[in-house]
Scaffold this active site. Sequence first.
Site, PDB file in Angstrom:
ATOM      1  N   SER A  69       0.801  -1.226   0.000  1.00 53.12           N
ATOM      2  CA  SER A  69       0.000   0.000   0.000  1.00 53.12           C
ATOM      3  C   SER A  69       0.834   1.278   0.000  1.00 53.12           C
ATOM      4  O   SER A  69       0.370   2.323  -0.448  1.00 53.12           O
ATOM      5  CB  SER A  69      -0.943   0.010   1.204  1.00 53.12           C
ATOM      6  N   LYS A 113       0.248   5.100   6.676  1.00 55.31           N
ATOM      7  CA  LYS A 113      -0.245   5.825   5.502  1.00 55.31           C
ATOM      8  C   LYS A 113       0.319   7.246   5.507  1.00 55.31           C
ATOM      9  O   LYS A 113       0.927   7.702   6.477  1.00 55.31           O
ATOM     10  CB  LYS A 113      -1.780   5.899   5.508  1.00 55.31           C
TER      11      LYS A 113
END
Length: 281
Positions: A88, A143
């Site tokens: 990711s 993230k």
Amino acid sequence: MIEDVQPDVRLEELTVFDTAPHVRLEELTVFETAPHVRLEELTFFDTAPVPRKKSQLREWAESLAFTVIFVLIFTSYFAQATQVPTESMKPTIMVGDHFFLDKIAFPANYPAAIRPYLPRRSVNRGDIVAFKSPVDGNIPFVKRVIGVPGDIVLVHEKSLYLNGKTLDEPYKIHVDSTTYEEDPWTPDELKIRDNYGPITVPADSFFVMGDNRDNSNDSRYWGFVTRDELIGKPLFVYWSYESDPYVAGEQSISEWLAGYSSVALHFFSRTRWFRIGTLIK
């Protein structure tokens, strides 16, 4: 002939005792020889009790207990070694990158009662943060912060707009060239992936996304990350090993042993030596 010499002591300076002395001069003992032992040759003995020596087993147990307590405190409140098992955050963070997290004063690491007294760590657009997963609180997510409180976030045909302006993102990649529209037959996760918002980031919250935009489970799917959920910020890669992405599900003992055996056998050939020491930003 007697010289005229003044006495050292005058008569009025003499002290007269009213009582006879306790010891008379003739009662004093005169030693004809020097004493056999001088004062500086005397030996002083310390009569304090000698402490009992700890057994080797007790010393080992105390050392182990101290080490465990130190490691638990250090990894809970200061820094922790971790990794991202998915793609990711590729290419900023690769699968198999092992890095340290700066955890000092991030709220999620401390009891709720003392969080109001912690110094407020700054979190800005573009920062990479770790936080408790909104899906499983035991798994940390990593993230990039896209929107801070008050920002308006919009994703339109894969392009990201922040407060009405296109955001320059040299770190992002797209692995799927297809752009999905909001058609009735398109799955919801693909619609949201390529077209999302606009939405305003609320107070004490952040909108986060992975750098690998087509393969990231982020705020587009489960919403904002609150400040109280933040765990820390990645610092640098201390070891990077070329491995496969994480596959959900429990591993059997044989699979677990096979994985570690593979790392031991291919440690030198699969270690990404060029990534060691890479700053994560």
